[in-house]
Write an enzyme that holds these catalytic residues in place. Structure first.
Site, mmCIF file in Angstrom:
data_model
loop_
_atom_site.group_PDB
_atom_site.id
_atom_site.type_symbol
_atom_site.label_atom_id
_atom_site.label_comp_id
_atom_site.label_asym_id
_atom_site.label_seq_id
_atom_site.Cartn_x
_atom_site.Cartn_y
_atom_site.Cartn_z
ATOM 1 N N LYS A 191 0.845 -1.202 0.000
ATOM 2 C CA LYS A 191 0.000 0.000 0.000
ATOM 3 C C LYS A 191 0.884 1.257 0.000
ATOM 4 C CE LYS A 191 -0.383 -0.268 5.045
ATOM 5 N NZ LYS A 191 -1.196 -0.863 6.137
ATOM 6 N N ARG A 205 -11.208 0.135 14.079
ATOM 7 C CA ARG A 205 -11.366 0.935 12.873
ATOM 8 C C ARG A 205 -12.160 0.073 11.899
ATOM 9 N NH1 ARG A 205 -4.987 1.231 10.889
ATOM 10 N NH2 ARG A 205 -5.491 -0.643 9.732
ATOM 11 N N HIS A 258 -6.637 -7.481 12.686
ATOM 12 C CA HIS A 258 -5.408 -6.677 12.700
ATOM 13 C C HIS A 258 -5.141 -6.214 14.131
ATOM 14 C CE1 HIS A 258 -2.219 -4.421 10.907
ATOM 15 N NE2 HIS A 258 -2.775 -3.233 11.012
ATOM 16 N N ARG A 286 0.698 -11.092 6.834
ATOM 17 C CA ARG A 286 0.737 -9.856 6.030
ATOM 18 C C ARG A 286 1.901 -8.986 6.488
ATOM 19 N NH1 ARG A 286 -4.412 -9.765 8.474
ATOM 20 N NH2 ARG A 286 -3.727 -7.954 9.643
ATOM 21 N N TYR A 319 15.165 30.821 6.157
ATOM 22 C CA TYR A 319 14.033 31.638 6.588
ATOM 23 C C TYR A 319 14.001 31.870 8.096
ATOM 24 C CZ TYR A 319 11.862 30.874 1.987
ATOM 25 O OH TYR A 319 11.591 30.846 0.653
ATOM 26 N N CYS A 328 13.615 24.284 3.906
ATOM 27 C CA CYS A 328 12.675 25.007 3.046
ATOM 28 C C CYS A 328 11.882 24.012 2.206
ATOM 29 C CB CYS A 328 13.428 25.968 2.133
ATOM 30 S SG CYS A 328 14.559 27.058 3.007
ATOM 31 N N MET A 329 11.024 24.516 1.344
ATOM 32 C CA MET A 329 10.236 23.617 0.510
ATOM 33 C C MET A 329 11.137 22.789 -0.417
ATOM 34 S SD MET A 329 7.081 24.391 -2.101
ATOM 35 C CE MET A 329 6.104 25.278 -0.903
ATOM 36 N N ASP A 330 12.161 23.425 -0.969
ATOM 37 C CA ASP A 330 12.968 22.764 -1.996
ATOM 38 C C ASP A 330 14.465 22.739 -1.709
ATOM 39 O OD1 ASP A 330 10.572 22.784 -3.753
ATOM 40 O OD2 ASP A 330 10.942 24.948 -3.698
#
Ligand SMILES: *Cc1c(COP(=O)(O)O)cnc(C)c1O
Length: 407
Positions: free
Chosen positions: A52, A150, A179, A235, A279, A326-328
């Site tokens: 998954k 769940r 589970h 599993r 930043y 930072c983001m990148d």
């Protein structure tokens, strides 16, 4: 040039481009050897490899193909879309959707021989309607909630659903499972209580004369602690990727981490004494400090919470993250001899001083699952077989440089 030669040239260019930037390396040999270690632990039982969430970020199609080659006959995914993705890539083995089935997609799931989990009256109705329309039986596993609370039916409803399904020709009730909430803890009491509940359901179903051939409950942690008795299948997710289910239930030394993440030094510079970096100026140099800018950030899955906490590795040496992720981009402290273009390791098996996934998880206040799952679709994956690059996937562009969809 023949078209194969063109492809090869195009391929080489793409691969160089990948290695020149941020990428994840997925060692499929480690993956298959982990699967074999799991198979030894479960003996004659069948192994369901859980793939998954794009195989916990490792690439579902590539992992499933490698797993099929070592004899894995069943895969688990969370969503019908994930199952379809594998089927369309040519995976023939059983694929079980372990999450609640999206009723609208039950049709396409049955059409593609995807096994579904039934736990509610509503999910049973959706499956029934489909099988009548398609005059094709659906493969179903019944999931019993024994304490996780769940998706899953109460023990009473499970017995009721089993009775109903056993009378319906269009439904092939092939499996029953539960589970665990706490199998990754040393304390076995909660797991034993869930098992006792599950066995009561199994006995009641048997007493009705209903035979369900496949019984499963063990996840990676339960496999590692030998909680297998009474099951015909197990599993495994996290251990397939060579990662510890928890610090209390780690994998053994037989297991090897499958993913490492790498990037390059984009810029070397000196951060002068008293200057701040990144930043909001959360780090300032106490001496003239050598630093490097690495093109990796939270958009790649290296979360901002790691600001001023994590480290990357350069030739075996620890380079601390300075200031905000930072983001990148992220800035790290580096030794004198670092050059632009040098490789840095973000995380891996720790053999070159880099963070392990367990260490990364600890620094992020999370488990070992989340750091690899959140490596984003933007990050190219390079797949190794026999120590060599066997294939790669890259977002946005395919190997011919044409637009491709991401997954
Ligand atoms: C994710 C999942 C697993 C795999 O768990 P691991 O701890 O990764 O081995 C097994 N069963 C179910 C129902 C799951 O959701």
């Amino acid at each position: 040039m023949t078209s194969t030669e063109t492809e090869r040239t195009a391929g080489r260019t793409t691969l160089a481009e990948i290695f020149g930037g941020t990428h994840a390396v997925i060692d499929l040999d480690s993956y298959t050897s982990n699967l074999q270690a799991l198979q030894r632990l479960i003996g004659e039982r069948d192994l369901m490899a859980i793939v998954k969430a794009n195989a916990y970020g490792h690439g579902a199609v590539e992992c499933a193909r490698a797993a099929e080659e070592v004899g894995v006959k069943a895969f688990g995914v969370a969503r019908i879309d994930e199952a379809l993705h594998l089927r369309r890539a040519g995976i023939d083995a059983e694929i079980l959707v372990i999450g609640p089935p999206n009723a609208i997609q039950v049709d396409v799931a049955v059409e593609n021989d995807i096994s579904l989990t039934v736990s509610t009256e509503l999910s049973l109705e959706a499956v029934l309607e489909t099988t009548k329309r398609q005059s094709k039986p659906a493969r179903v596993h019944l999931k019993v909630d024994t304490g996780l609370h769940r998706y899953g039916s109460t023990p009473e409803l499970a017995i009721e659903l089993a009775k109903q399904m056993s009378k319906i020709d269009e439904i092939d009730l092939v499996g029953i499972y539960t589970h665990f909430s706490s199998s990754d803890e040393i304390d076995r009491a909660p797991t034993d209580a869930q098992l006792a509940k599950f066995h009561r359901v199994l006995d009641a179903i048997k007493a009705e004369g209903i035979e369900i051939p496949t019984v499963h409950f063990a996840n990676s942690a339960a496999i590692l602690t030998g909680i297998l008795e009474g099951s015909t299948m197990a599993r495994a997710g996290i251990a397939c990727y060579g990662l510890d289910p928890s610090s209390e239930v780690p994998v053994t030394s037989e297991f090897k981490p499958v993913m490492s993440m790498r990037s390059v030094v984009a810029r070397r510079s000196t951060l002068p004494l008293g200057e701040f970096v990144s930043y909001n100026r959360t780090y300032s140099a106490e001496i003239d400090e050598e630093v490097a800018d690495i093109p990796i950030g939270y958009a790649d899955g290296i979360e901002r919470h790691l600001s001023n906490r994590a480290w990357f590795s350069h030739r075996g040496r620890r380079c601390n993250v300075l200031g905000r992720v930072c983001m990148d981009q992220t800035v790290i402290s580096v030794p004198e001899d670092v050059s632009e273009g040098d490789e840095v390791i973000i995380f891996g098996d720790g053999s070159q001083g880099e963070m392990t996934v367990a260490e990364l998880g600890e620094l992020s206040d999370t488990n070992t699952y989340e750091p690899v799952v959140r490596i984003s679709a933007r990050v190219p994956r390079v797949y190794l077989r026999n120590g060599r690059v066997a294939s790669w996937s890259r977002p946005f562009l395919n190997e011919h440089g044409e637009a491709s969809s991401t997954n």
